[in-house]
Write an enzyme that holds these catalytic residues in place. Structure first.
Site, PDB file in Angstrom:
ATOM      1  N   ASP A 126     -16.062  -0.492   8.387  1.00  0.00           N
ATOM      2  CA  ASP A 126     -16.709  -0.954   7.161  1.00  0.00           C
ATOM      3  C   ASP A 126     -17.847  -1.888   7.539  1.00  0.00           C
ATOM      4  O   ASP A 126     -17.641  -2.831   8.312  1.00  0.00           O
ATOM      5  CB  ASP A 126     -15.706  -1.671   6.262  1.00  0.00           C
ATOM      6  CG  ASP A 126     -14.605  -0.719   5.779  1.00  0.00           C
ATOM      7  OD1 ASP A 126     -14.822   0.506   5.861  1.00  0.00           O
ATOM      8  OD2 ASP A 126     -13.543  -1.205   5.340  1.00  0.00           O
ATOM      9  N   GLU A 128       0.811  -1.212   0.000  1.00  0.00           N
ATOM     10  CA  GLU A 128       0.000   0.000   0.000  1.00  0.00           C
ATOM     11  C   GLU A 128       0.849   1.269   0.000  1.00  0.00           C
ATOM     12  O   GLU A 128       0.360   2.349   0.311  1.00  0.00           O
ATOM     13  CB  GLU A 128      -0.953  -0.032   1.193  1.00  0.00           C
ATOM     14  CG  GLU A 128      -2.001  -1.104   1.021  1.00  0.00           C
ATOM     15  CD  GLU A 128      -2.700  -1.449   2.310  1.00  0.00           C
ATOM     16  OE1 GLU A 128      -3.802  -0.956   2.501  1.00  0.00           O
ATOM     17  OE2 GLU A 128      -2.137  -2.195   3.132  1.00  0.00           O
ATOM     18  N   TYR A 148      -9.023   1.990  -6.120  1.00  0.00           N
ATOM     19  CA  TYR A 148      -8.036   3.000  -6.470  1.00  0.00           C
ATOM     20  C   TYR A 148      -8.071   3.472  -7.916  1.00  0.00           C
ATOM     21  O   TYR A 148      -7.186   4.166  -8.364  1.00  0.00           O
ATOM     22  CB  TYR A 148      -6.634   2.514  -6.077  1.00  0.00           C
ATOM     23  CG  TYR A 148      -6.540   2.298  -4.588  1.00  0.00           C
ATOM     24  CD1 TYR A 148      -6.699   3.382  -3.729  1.00  0.00           C
ATOM     25  CD2 TYR A 148      -6.346   1.042  -4.054  1.00  0.00           C
ATOM     26  CE1 TYR A 148      -6.656   3.200  -2.369  1.00  0.00           C
ATOM     27  CE2 TYR A 148      -6.302   0.856  -2.673  1.00  0.00           C
ATOM     28  CZ  TYR A 148      -6.454   1.938  -1.840  1.00  0.00           C
ATOM     29  OH  TYR A 148      -6.411   1.771  -0.492  1.00  0.00           O
ATOM     30  N   SER A 172      -6.512  -2.869   1.959  1.00  0.00           N
ATOM     31  CA  SER A 172      -6.894  -2.525   0.590  1.00  0.00           C
ATOM     32  C   SER A 172      -7.459  -3.704  -0.198  1.00  0.00           C
ATOM     33  O   SER A 172      -7.309  -3.761  -1.411  1.00  0.00           O
ATOM     34  CB  SER A 172      -5.710  -1.934  -0.187  1.00  0.00           C
ATOM     35  OG  SER A 172      -5.395  -0.662   0.312  1.00  0.00           O
ATOM     36  N   GLU A 206     -14.984  -4.758   9.335  1.00  0.00           N
ATOM     37  CA  GLU A 206     -13.671  -4.482   9.910  1.00  0.00           C
ATOM     38  C   GLU A 206     -13.541  -3.022  10.299  1.00  0.00           C
ATOM     39  O   GLU A 206     -14.378  -2.192   9.964  1.00  0.00           O
ATOM     40  CB  GLU A 206     -12.559  -4.869   8.950  1.00  0.00           C
ATOM     41  CG  GLU A 206     -12.589  -4.123   7.642  1.00  0.00           C
ATOM     42  CD  GLU A 206     -11.529  -4.683   6.701  1.00  0.00           C
ATOM     43  OE1 GLU A 206     -10.448  -4.093   6.659  1.00  0.00           O
ATOM     44  OE2 GLU A 206     -11.796  -5.692   6.024  1.00  0.00           O
ATOM     45  N   GLY A 237      -7.451   5.383   4.513  1.00  0.00           N
ATOM     46  CA  GLY A 237      -6.850   6.121   3.393  1.00  0.00           C
ATOM     47  C   GLY A 237      -7.374   7.546   3.349  1.00  0.00           C
ATOM     48  O   GLY A 237      -8.504   7.828   3.725  1.00  0.00           O
ATOM     49  N   ASN A 266     -10.675   0.158  10.409  1.00  0.00           N
ATOM     50  CA  ASN A 266      -9.379   0.621   9.906  1.00  0.00           C
ATOM     51  C   ASN A 266      -8.843   1.727  10.797  1.00  0.00           C
ATOM     52  O   ASN A 266      -9.463   2.777  10.896  1.00  0.00           O
ATOM     53  CB  ASN A 266      -9.531   1.164   8.492  1.00  0.00           C
ATOM     54  CG  ASN A 266      -9.977   0.080   7.548  1.00  0.00           C
ATOM     55  OD1 ASN A 266      -9.177  -0.723   7.102  1.00  0.00           O
ATOM     56  ND2 ASN A 266     -11.270   0.032   7.278  1.00  0.00           N
ATOM     57  N   ARG A 284     -12.536   4.178  11.355  1.00  0.00           N
ATOM     58  CA  ARG A 284     -13.351   3.955  10.165  1.00  0.00           C
ATOM     59  C   ARG A 284     -13.825   2.523  10.199  1.00  0.00           C
ATOM     60  O   ARG A 284     -13.029   1.600  10.307  1.00  0.00           O
ATOM     61  CB  ARG A 284     -12.610   4.197   8.860  1.00  0.00           C
ATOM     62  CG  ARG A 284     -13.598   4.263   7.673  1.00  0.00           C
ATOM     63  CD  ARG A 284     -12.924   4.207   6.324  1.00  0.00           C
ATOM     64  NE  ARG A 284     -12.853   2.840   5.818  1.00  0.00           N
ATOM     65  CZ  ARG A 284     -11.960   2.434   4.926  1.00  0.00           C
ATOM     66  NH1 ARG A 284     -11.074   3.262   4.450  1.00  0.00           N
ATOM     67  NH2 ARG A 284     -11.960   1.184   4.520  1.00  0.00           N
TER      68      ARG A 284
END
Lengths: 410, 297
Positions: B245, B13, B218, B150, B258, B264, B260, B243
């Protein structure tokens, strides 16, 4: 309810950009640049083998003798003096060339793009080898063709595949091939197949694009005739000094009939007006001294030969018996085939973790195949690093086989 | 404030992290701070931080070293303040094996799962138990490396016969894989910022290919995002983490996939998008994050 748009031009981009996307493999190569990772991935020429003093001399000559030309725009076709030198280089492989039928491009890579631009309409069929040079596939893909894939074996393209396709009614706009030590497979098209391909295409009226970056990097055996020398009128020939001198000067070229050359020059002028006068002069001076360029080329070929030998020895020693690989007589690459359940794209993460990198096979197929293949480049790392890298890869392959066996046990 | 933005590193990443770091640096400079990028992939982190003596480190590193608590522990040792989560939280969030257990323990709804360890397959004959895996989580299921970001190495499995290949791919990225039931529904991301972990509007993710994989994440234009998400009601219970998900199923039930700890912050990232929907420019978001990091000590 407003839609948040990350890219406000997203609805404006041309359809041809649809295939251009972020890739997992490129992300993994970021890790492969660690100095402790042996990269068998990149096809970077061994430019450090070139003599530093000689390079300094030619650079000084260019500035001393031709400064105002070097720093100026030039014609779209490229300098005549260099085209004459390139004709001489082509003569090394028995390709007869009139310098007037040559246009110099920014590497042969630009030639691929320009040929795509002047030949391919969306939906046209282009015949390519499977596997094929990934840079050609991406250059052509921007013009939205349909790819007709032709299988290959140790003797290069299986021309009968093309013959059958023609019988089926296929009429590709052109056939693209790298007949000498191709990228990625490292295989060379046999003489019989060359003759067959040339006569087949001539009869069917299908032009051939012959891309020959590696022809002068032959380690052993007798050179085979270039397709262009077998049929000058139906073959568009691409050359480059990237492998015989330096990829940094970005000097490639197209040799073709005047009608094609005229269109390539116009397309080239539309793309970038002209190539770099400075690097063209540098290249012309480099090849003006026969002892110098021949000596450097011989050193390069000797280095690549011993690196290839090191790689083949190491593969023989460390790879599991289920693996098969090509034995190139020149060029940069060995192509490895693994049992069909292997996924070399996913495995790259584990390889990088073990400090070795390669290029996963699927990049070289326009149709998603090749997940059980990988390309190993022997051109750049030293013999010692090649041995180490191949040993690491061999132990990974064995562990993957063990893991697969234990999973299949279910 | 003098702020070192840690970005890059040597993980898959890397590029994403550098893009995040570049954007953060620009915003921090706009806010009047002295900010610069430190790339541990290019220079020795400790040496470089020693030379310029930042007041605070902004963590924009992704992947193993940046998100699993390693860098955070090192910064603790150097007595440097940093943005984001403390080491123990990072460690749990980054390792999906630990995270799933932690969520279940706290009563946070998360899809049913099974863990398969690479060495259990190699040495303990766990392959013979793969049938039980399918029986436990059902099909279709999602196979994920335990420690990766990612969506790298993530595979979707519709047929039991495809499970071994998906496991091989996930285990290429990590020593263990989490196999999780695939919950049908809308994929959304919830961002929580500031000292009070205030929730930003939910972002709904609609990848054009149907799969929110690396390319969909991306490549600009490969995914459509709706912010706020197109939901009748926002789910009432949200876990208080950076964050998250989630999948909102057809009965409006949220399932946490999950968390984070270093989300990003690129031009295609979800947290900046959520902040935008709240009327916060990127530099406002930076300011909030900065204040909460500064307030922590």
């Amino acid at each position: 309810m407003a839609e948040f748009s990350i890219d406000r031009f997203v609805d404006r981009y041309a359809e041809r950009t649809a295939g251009m996307s972020a890739s997992e493999v490129r992300a993994l190569f970021a890790v492969a640049s660690r100095p402790d990772v042996v990269s068998l991935a990149g096809g970077m020429p061994f430019v450090d083998a070139l003599p530093a003093q000689a390079l300094l001399d030619v650079s000084t000559e260019v500035i001393a003798d031709a400064r105002s030309q070097a720093l100026q725009y030039g014609g779209g076709q490229g300098q005549l003096a260099l085209r004459e030198r390139l004709a001489m280089l082509m003569a090394e492989e028995d390709v007869a060339a009139d310098p007037g039928d040559v246009v110099i491009t920014t590497g042969a890579q630009q030639a691929l793009d320009l040929l795509g631009k002047i030949f391919i309409d969306p939906g046209d069929t282009i015949a390519v080898e499977a596997p094929s040079y990934v840079g050609a596939l991406t250059a052509f893909a921007a013009y939205q063709p349909r790819f007709l894939t032709l299988e290959t074996d140790d003797d290069g393209m299986i021309v009968e595949d093309l013959e059958r396709a023609i019988v089926r009614g296929e009429r590709p706009t052109f056939v693209y091939t790298v007949p000498n030590f191709g990228n990625p497979a490292g295989v060379t098209m046999s003489r019989a197949r060359r003759e067959h391909l040339v006569s087949l295409c001539r009869e069917a009226g299908i032009p051939i694009v012959e891309d020959n970056p590696y022809g002068l990097l032959r380690f052993e055996g007798e050179p085979l005739p270039c397709l262009r020398s077998l049929d000058p009128h139906n073959v568009i020939y691409l050359g480059t000094v990237s492998k015989t001198f330096s990829p940094g000067v970005r000097v490639g070229w197209v040799l073709a009939d005047p009608s094609v050359i005229q269109r390539v020059v116009l397309a080239k002028e539309a793309a970038d007006l002209c190539g770099s006068n400075f690097t063209m002069l540098l290249t012309e001076r480099w090849f003006s001294d026969e002892a110098r360029w021949r000596g450097a080329l011989e050193r390069l070929v000797a280095a690549y030969r011993s690196r290839r030998d090191a790689m083949l020895r190491a593969i023989e020693k460390h790879f599991p018996p289920t693996a098969a690989w090509t034995r190139p007589a020149g060029g940069f690459y060995v192509w490895v085939s693994l049992p069909e359940w292997f996924d070399t794209t996913a495995m790259l993460a584990a390889a990088v973790e073990r400090r070795v990198a390669y290029v996963p096979g699927s990049a070289f197929y326009p149709d998603g195949r090749g997940r059980d293949r990988m390309r190993l480049a022997f051109c750049y790392p030293t013999e010692e690093r090649i041995l180490e890298g191949v040993a690491r890869l061999g132990s990974l392959l064995e562990d993957e086989e063990e893991l697969f066996r234990s999973l299949r046990g279910s | 404030m003098k702020i070192a933005v840690l970005a890059g590193g040597r993980t898959p990443e890397r590029d994403v992290s550098l893009r995040s770091g570049q954007r953060m640096t620009t915003s921090l400079v706009e806010l009047g701070h002295e900010a610069w990028i430190v790339d541990p992939g290019e220079t020795s982190l400790v040496e470089s931080l020693g030379e310029r003596g930042p007041d605070l480190c902004w963590l924009a590193l992704h992947g193993k070293e940046g998100e699993d608590g390693t860098v955070q522990r090192l910064l603790d040792l150097l007595d440097l303040r940093y943005t984001g989560t403390a080491p123990f939280g990072c460690e749990i969030a980054f390792d999906k094996v630990l995270a799933k257990d932690a969520m279940a323990h706290e009563g946070i709804p998360t899809p049913p799962w099974v863990v398969v360890e690479g060495w259990a397959l190699r040495d303990l004959g766990a392959g013979a138990a793969l049938g039980d895996v399918v029986a436990r989580v059902g099909l279709p299921c999602v196979v994920k490396p335990s420690r990766s970001g990612s969506a790298l190495g993530v595979g979707f499995v519709d047929r039991a016969t495809d499970l071994p290949q998906a496991l091989m791919a996930a285990l290429s990225y990590s020593g263990a894989a989490v196999i999780e039931a695939k919950i049908e529904g809308r994929e959304v991301a919830a961002a929580l910022v500031g000292e009070t972990l205030e929730p930003l509007p939910l972002v709904e993710i609609v990848p054009k290919s149907g799969v929110y994989d690396y390319a969909a994440r991306y490549t600009a234009g490969a995914t459509e995002y709706f912010c706020p998400a197109r939901l009748e009601d926002e789910p009432a219970v949200l876990p208080t983490l950076p964050r998250v998900d989630l999948i909102i199923d057809d009965h409006d039930r949220p399932w946490v996939l999950e968390v984070n700890v270093s989300p990003g912050m690129t031009e295609t990232s979800l947290v900046p998008m959520a902040a935008h929907a709240r009327g916060m420019a990127l530099k406002d978001l930076c300011d909030v994050i900065l204040r909460s990091a500064a307030a922590r000590l």
